[in-house]
Design an enzyme around this catalytic site. Structure first.
Site, PDB file in Angstrom:
ATOM      1  N   SER A   1      37.201  48.839  36.166  1.00 39.04           N
ATOM      2  CA  SER A   1      36.924  49.057  37.794  1.00 39.04           C
ATOM      3  C   SER A   1      37.915  50.275  39.271  1.00 39.04           C
ATOM      4  O   SER A   1      37.260  50.658  39.699  1.00 39.04           O
ATOM      5  CB  SER A   1      36.375  48.049  39.261  1.00 39.04           C
ATOM      6  OG  SER A   1      37.562  47.565  39.101  1.00 39.04           O
TER       7      SER A   1
ATOM      8  N   LYS B   1      39.956  45.250  44.790  1.00 37.13           N
ATOM      9  CA  LYS B   1      39.606  46.453  45.068  1.00 37.13           C
ATOM     10  C   LYS B   1      40.109  47.251  46.280  1.00 37.13           C
ATOM     11  O   LYS B   1      41.035  46.332  46.469  1.00 37.13           O
ATOM     12  CB  LYS B   1      38.299  46.002  45.684  1.00 37.13           C
ATOM     13  CG  LYS B   1      37.290  44.656  44.776  1.00 37.13           C
ATOM     14  CD  LYS B   1      36.366  46.306  43.190  1.00 37.13           C
ATOM     15  CE  LYS B   1      35.458  45.382  42.064  1.00 37.13           C
ATOM     16  NZ  LYS B   1      35.195  46.097  40.976  1.00 37.13           N
TER      17      LYS B   1
END
Length: 284
Positions: free
Chosen positions: A98, A173
């Protein structure tokens, strides 16, 4: 009259009266220190090496077995590792793609191991552009509970040397917006907007395809929370995907933040710092 003092091992005091005052009298007082301080002769039956006569400081300490020394060293090293990982910094494995290509987590490649520093957020909150590691709230983990401290530490240590999997409740993230800001996607150029202004995101990865991302409605980030997204924007399960029961619930609590990802430590060929480019201000 005469008076004499001898500063040696014996002292004498003698007084002689003047002539003509009577019969001569002499008074003498003698003290011998040498005789009082001289120890009695040692018995011939005593041994010069009698253990009771040996001063305590001259006795040698018995050497500890090697296995005990090794156990102490191991215990101290383990204690230091736990203290450092709890309060200072910790290494995390990136098992997903990701954050490609900022961080490697791709299938078939060596997953990045990153050093996550914990001290910064003791004094400041995360800001837009920071790459953070955080404990996933229940709507991120599907209700999976994080392991207890001991099990979690051993599992993370094992994941560092590829003998166990990461705990599965920690995520990494990039911070896009903070509490009180609005975030939405997209403008006519496919850019995410915060407070109505498009972001400058040079770190984005679209796999060589067009700069196009999934749209979502305007969301106001709740106070004390962060809106986070992956750099591999179309292959990231992030705040957009975990808005349950409302879109705003996709934001993660600041209290869940573990630390800031600073450096890639493994593999060696990818050593280097991790960019915290602020997309809201063009990196400033």
């Amino acid at each position: 009259m005469s008076h004499r003092v001898n500063d040696d091992s014996s002292s004498s005091w003698e007084t002689t009266p003047p002539a003509g005052d009577g019969p001569e009298r002499t008074t003498r007082f003698s003290t011998s220190r040498s005789s009082a301080s001289t120890p009695p002769p040692a018995s011939s039956s005593s041994s010069a090496y009698d253990e009771d006569q040996v001063p305590r400081f001259s006795r040698k300490k018995k050497k500890q077995p090697f296995w005990k020394e090794l156990l102490v060293i191991f215990s101290v090293a383990l204690l230091l590792t736990v203290v450092i990982q709890t309060f200072v910094a910790r290494v995390f494995v990136i098992p997903s793609a990701s954050m490609e290509t900022t961080l490697h987590g791709c299938t078939g490649c060596v997953n990045d191991k990153v050093l996550v520093e914990k001290i910064t957020y003791l004094f400041n909150d995360p800001r837009p552009g920071d790459v953070i590691v955080f404990r996933g709230p229940p709507n991120w983990t599907g209700g999976k509970e994080p392991p207890n401290f001991v099990v979690g530490t051993l599992q993370d240590l094992g994941s560092m040397v590829n003998i166990s999997e990461p705990s599965g409740t920690d995520f990494i993230k990039r911070v896009i917006a903070v509490g009180g800001q609005t975030v939405e996607c997209c403008d006519d150029q496919g850019r995410v907007m915060v407070d109505g202004k498009p972001l400058d995101e040079p770190y984005l990865n679209f796999g060589g395809g067009p700069r196009q991302q999934d749209s979502f409605e305007k969301v106001t980030v709740p106070a004390g929370k962060l809106w986070v997204m992956g750099d591999n924007r179309n292959n990231s399960s992030d705040s957009r995907k975990h808005g349950d029961p409302t879109p705003a619930d996709g934001a993660i609590p600041i209290a869940n933040v573990v630390g800031k990802a600073r450096v890639i430590v493994i593999p060696v060929g990818r050593w280097g710092g991790i960019s915290d480019y602020n997309p809201q201000t063009g990196g400033k």
